[in-house]
Design a protein around this motif. Structure first.
Motif, PDB file in Angstrom:
ATOM      1  N   ASN A  33      19.942  -6.494 -11.656  1.00  0.00           N
ATOM      2  CA  ASN A  33      20.045  -5.429 -12.655  1.00  0.00           C
ATOM      3  C   ASN A  33      21.328  -5.551 -13.455  1.00  0.00           C
ATOM      4  OD1 ASN A  33      17.591  -3.936 -12.221  1.00  0.00           O
ATOM      5  ND2 ASN A  33      18.444  -3.276 -10.269  1.00  0.00           N
ATOM      6  N   PHE A  34      22.461  -5.801 -12.776  1.00  0.00           N
ATOM      7  CA  PHE A  34      23.702  -5.866 -13.536  1.00  0.00           C
ATOM      8  C   PHE A  34      23.877  -7.194 -14.264  1.00  0.00           C
ATOM      9  CE2 PHE A  34      25.965  -8.665 -10.850  1.00  0.00           C
ATOM     10  CZ  PHE A  34      26.389  -8.122  -9.639  1.00  0.00           C
ATOM     11  N   TYR A  35      23.204  -8.247 -13.828  1.00  0.00           N
ATOM     12  CA  TYR A  35      23.362  -9.532 -14.517  1.00  0.00           C
ATOM     13  C   TYR A  35      22.437  -9.635 -15.727  1.00  0.00           C
ATOM     14  CZ  TYR A  35      23.718 -14.503 -15.425  1.00  0.00           C
ATOM     15  OH  TYR A  35      23.918 -15.714 -16.035  1.00  0.00           O
ATOM     16  N   TYR A  36      21.172  -9.339 -15.516  1.00  0.00           N
ATOM     17  CA  TYR A  36      20.195  -9.519 -16.586  1.00  0.00           C
ATOM     18  C   TYR A  36      20.078  -8.307 -17.506  1.00  0.00           C
ATOM     19  CZ  TYR A  36      18.749 -13.549 -13.854  1.00  0.00           C
ATOM     20  OH  TYR A  36      18.736 -14.738 -13.160  1.00  0.00           O
ATOM     21  N   LEU A  37      20.406  -7.129 -16.991  1.00  0.00           N
ATOM     22  CA  LEU A  37      20.163  -5.909 -17.767  1.00  0.00           C
ATOM     23  C   LEU A  37      21.422  -5.067 -17.959  1.00  0.00           C
ATOM     24  CD1 LEU A  37      16.797  -4.834 -16.056  1.00  0.00           C
ATOM     25  CD2 LEU A  37      17.064  -5.947 -18.282  1.00  0.00           C
ATOM     26  N   ARG A  38      22.599  -5.667 -17.828  1.00  0.00           N
ATOM     27  CA  ARG A  38      23.806  -4.849 -17.894  1.00  0.00           C
ATOM     28  C   ARG A  38      23.995  -4.214 -19.260  1.00  0.00           C
ATOM     29  NH1 ARG A  38      25.495 -10.129 -17.409  1.00  0.00           N
ATOM     30  NH2 ARG A  38      26.812 -11.016 -19.055  1.00  0.00           N
ATOM     31  N   LYS A 114      38.288 -10.284  -5.962  1.00  0.00           N
ATOM     32  CA  LYS A 114      39.458 -10.036  -6.796  1.00  0.00           C
ATOM     33  C   LYS A 114      39.762 -11.259  -7.667  1.00  0.00           C
ATOM     34  CE  LYS A 114      41.393  -6.809  -3.439  1.00  0.00           C
ATOM     35  NZ  LYS A 114      42.524  -6.482  -2.536  1.00  0.00           N
ATOM     36  N   ALA A 115      39.627 -12.441  -7.076  1.00  0.00           N
ATOM     37  CA  ALA A 115      39.859 -13.662  -7.844  1.00  0.00           C
ATOM     38  C   ALA A 115      38.820 -13.813  -8.951  1.00  0.00           C
ATOM     39  CB  ALA A 115      39.834 -14.876  -6.915  1.00  0.00           C
ATOM     40  N   LEU A 116      37.569 -13.529  -8.629  1.00  0.00           N
ATOM     41  CA  LEU A 116      36.520 -13.618  -9.635  1.00  0.00           C
ATOM     42  C   LEU A 116      36.787 -12.663 -10.798  1.00  0.00           C
ATOM     43  CD1 LEU A 116      33.309 -13.816  -7.397  1.00  0.00           C
ATOM     44  CD2 LEU A 116      34.279 -15.641  -8.788  1.00  0.00           C
ATOM     45  N   SER A 117      37.285 -11.486 -10.493  1.00  0.00           N
ATOM     46  CA  SER A 117      37.540 -10.503 -11.545  1.00  0.00           C
ATOM     47  C   SER A 117      38.606 -10.990 -12.532  1.00  0.00           C
ATOM     48  CB  SER A 117      37.958  -9.158 -10.935  1.00  0.00           C
ATOM     49  OG  SER A 117      39.250  -9.234 -10.376  1.00  0.00           O
ATOM     50  N   TRP A 118      39.438 -11.940 -12.112  1.00  0.00           N
ATOM     51  CA  TRP A 118      40.458 -12.503 -12.989  1.00  0.00           C
ATOM     52  C   TRP A 118      39.989 -13.762 -13.715  1.00  0.00           C
ATOM     53  CZ3 TRP A 118      45.041 -10.585 -14.523  1.00  0.00           C
ATOM     54  CH2 TRP A 118      45.561  -9.496 -13.803  1.00  0.00           C
ATOM     55  N   PHE A 119      39.195 -14.587 -13.059  1.00  0.00           N
ATOM     56  CA  PHE A 119      38.947 -15.936 -13.577  1.00  0.00           C
ATOM     57  C   PHE A 119      37.494 -16.234 -13.966  1.00  0.00           C
ATOM     58  CE2 PHE A 119      42.705 -16.394 -10.777  1.00  0.00           C
ATOM     59  CZ  PHE A 119      43.609 -16.814 -11.744  1.00  0.00           C
ATOM     60  N   SER A 120      36.574 -15.285 -13.822  1.00  0.00           N
ATOM     61  CA  SER A 120      35.192 -15.530 -14.237  1.00  0.00           C
ATOM     62  C   SER A 120      34.809 -14.589 -15.376  1.00  0.00           C
ATOM     63  CB  SER A 120      34.233 -15.319 -13.058  1.00  0.00           C
ATOM     64  OG  SER A 120      32.899 -15.193 -13.520  1.00  0.00           O
ATOM     65  N   PRO A 121      34.461 -15.111 -16.553  1.00  0.00           N
ATOM     66  CA  PRO A 121      34.026 -14.247 -17.654  1.00  0.00           C
ATOM     67  C   PRO A 121      32.803 -13.410 -17.293  1.00  0.00           C
ATOM     68  CG  PRO A 121      34.515 -16.455 -18.450  1.00  0.00           C
ATOM     69  CD  PRO A 121      34.548 -16.528 -16.959  1.00  0.00           C
ATOM     70  N   THR A 122      31.854 -14.023 -16.576  1.00  0.00           N
ATOM     71  CA  THR A 122      30.669 -13.266 -16.150  1.00  0.00           C
ATOM     72  C   THR A 122      31.073 -12.118 -15.239  1.00  0.00           C
ATOM     73  OG1 THR A 122      29.221 -15.191 -16.323  1.00  0.00           O
ATOM     74  CG2 THR A 122      28.477 -13.403 -14.921  1.00  0.00           C
ATOM     75  N   ALA A 123      31.968 -12.391 -14.313  1.00  0.00           N
ATOM     76  CA  ALA A 123      32.419 -11.347 -13.393  1.00  0.00           C
ATOM     77  C   ALA A 123      33.093 -10.218 -14.141  1.00  0.00           C
ATOM     78  CB  ALA A 123      33.357 -11.934 -12.348  1.00  0.00           C
ATOM     79  N   ARG A 124      33.939 -10.544 -15.109  1.00  0.00           N
ATOM     80  CA  ARG A 124      34.648  -9.488 -15.847  1.00  0.00           C
ATOM     81  C   ARG A 124      33.682  -8.580 -16.588  1.00  0.00           C
ATOM     82  NH1 ARG A 124      38.282 -13.665 -16.978  1.00  0.00           N
ATOM     83  NH2 ARG A 124      37.496 -13.911 -19.093  1.00  0.00           N
ATOM     84  N   VAL A 221      23.781 -15.584  -9.090  1.00  0.00           N
ATOM     85  CA  VAL A 221      24.710 -14.912 -10.000  1.00  0.00           C
ATOM     86  C   VAL A 221      26.148 -15.116  -9.547  1.00  0.00           C
ATOM     87  CG1 VAL A 221      25.418 -12.696 -10.948  1.00  0.00           C
ATOM     88  CG2 VAL A 221      22.983 -13.191 -10.643  1.00  0.00           C
ATOM     89  N   PHE A 222      26.416 -14.892  -8.271  1.00  0.00           N
ATOM     90  CA  PHE A 222      27.774 -15.044  -7.770  1.00  0.00           C
ATOM     91  C   PHE A 222      28.186 -16.512  -7.682  1.00  0.00           C
ATOM     92  CE2 PHE A 222      27.241 -10.654  -6.938  1.00  0.00           C
ATOM     93  CZ  PHE A 222      28.516 -10.106  -6.821  1.00  0.00           C
ATOM     94  N   LEU A 223      27.232 -17.397  -7.435  1.00  0.00           N
ATOM     95  CA  LEU A 223      27.544 -18.821  -7.444  1.00  0.00           C
ATOM     96  C   LEU A 223      27.956 -19.271  -8.843  1.00  0.00           C
ATOM     97  CD1 LEU A 223      24.725 -20.231  -5.125  1.00  0.00           C
ATOM     98  CD2 LEU A 223      27.166 -19.990  -4.590  1.00  0.00           C
ATOM     99  N   ARG A 224      27.324 -18.700  -9.855  1.00  0.00           N
ATOM    100  CA  ARG A 224      27.733 -19.007 -11.237  1.00  0.00           C
ATOM    101  C   ARG A 224      29.162 -18.519 -11.481  1.00  0.00           C
ATOM    102  NH1 ARG A 224      24.812 -17.878 -17.059  1.00  0.00           N
ATOM    103  NH2 ARG A 224      26.699 -18.010 -18.298  1.00  0.00           N
ATOM    104  N   MET A 225      29.475 -17.318 -10.999  1.00  0.00           N
ATOM    105  CA  MET A 225      30.835 -16.808 -11.159  1.00  0.00           C
ATOM    106  C   MET A 225      31.850 -17.745 -10.515  1.00  0.00           C
ATOM    107  SD  MET A 225      30.468 -12.775 -10.284  1.00  0.00           S
ATOM    108  CE  MET A 225      29.091 -11.792 -10.851  1.00  0.00           C
TER     109      MET A 225
END
Length: 258
Positions: A33-38, A114-124, A221-225
């Motif tokens: 839901n949050f990846y495809y429909l955010r 926390k690291a993903l929130s800094w370094f992954s555009p998808t995560a942000r 989704v998280f593997l992409r991040m």
């Protein structure tokens, strides 16, 4: 859409996700839901939505569940009036809040998130969406994904859980809904959905609040991040390395800079 899981978060939704996939359904859980429909959900959560919006979002999906789905189960039922509802709940509110708080703490304590929130555009982008979800569902004011469900009053959380259960039990069409208990296994669920009983054990997911680790290990989704983070860190290290080399080389070449 054929199946709408209306059990609140932390009532066995990850197990139900796995069970429905085994039965052959395509499922949108929290991550999908949050990846495809955010973008669509952000619009609904900040500006509003219509029955047509919900229909467009889920017309090609067999089943969906978890937050923010459960908050809008009636709107989804209006968009898909023939879908079947699967309702789950824990033995009491205290059991539920303990499970919820354990899950929330596991999210906040995870350094990979926390690291993903800094370094992954998808995560942000996804973590910004999570702020809206936390605000609407529990009144959370946090802007960090890994703190989105922290600082929530347990009294407020239990009331949201209680009110949700009451609304489903009082307003959902009885002939379209089953109250399912995981310990019952395949038989009642398959009978309700008109599916043959699979020749595999009934699943059990998210044991001991393992959701975050499961996501980081298995979720596309998280593997992409994680891939995005590795690429960005590799590029950053490369740029720093080149910069250090050029600086050192020029520094040694022109000693008058000393």
């Amino acid at each position: 859409m054929k199946v709408l899981v209306v059990g609140f978060s932390k009532t066995g939704t990850k197990t139900m996700n796995q069970a429905l996939q085994i039965l052959g359904y395509s499922v949108y859980d929290y991550e999908h839901n949050f990846y495809y429909l955010r973008d669509e959900w952000t619009k609904i959560l900040t500006k509003g939505g219509t029955k047509e919006d919900f229909y467009h979002m889920y017309k090609d999906v067999d089943a969906t569940m978890d937050i923010p789905i459960v908050v809008f189960w009636e709107e989804l039922l209006e968009a898909f009036p023939d879908c079947k509802l699967v309702f789950m709940r824990r033995k009491d509110e205290e059991d539920w809040i303990q499970s919820w708080e354990k899950q929330a703490q596991s999210v906040e304590d995870n350094y990979a998130l926390k690291a993903l929130s800094w370094f992954s555009p998808t995560a942000r982008s996804i973590f910004r969406y999570s702020h809206h979800v936390g605000r609407i569902v529990f009144g959370s004011s946090s802007t960090c994904f890994y703190k989105a469900y922290q600082g929530i009053s347990p009294t407020v959380a239990k009331k949201r859980y209680r009110d949700h259960n009451t609304s489903v039990l009082e307003r959902a069409p009885k002939d379209q809904m089953i109250e399912f208990h995981m310990k019952e296994g395949w038989e009642p669920l398959c009978k309700f959905l008109g599916k043959p009983v699979p020749d595999v054990p009934f699943p059990h997911k998210n044991k001991g609040a393992s959701l975050v680790e499961d996501y980081l290990r298995e979720s596309p989704v998280f593997l992409r991040m994680k891939t995005e983070m590795k690429v960005i860190l590799t590029v950053a290290v490369g740029i720093i390395g080149v910069g250090a080399y050029l600086f050192t080389n020029n520094y040694l070449k022109f000693p008058e800079w000393k």
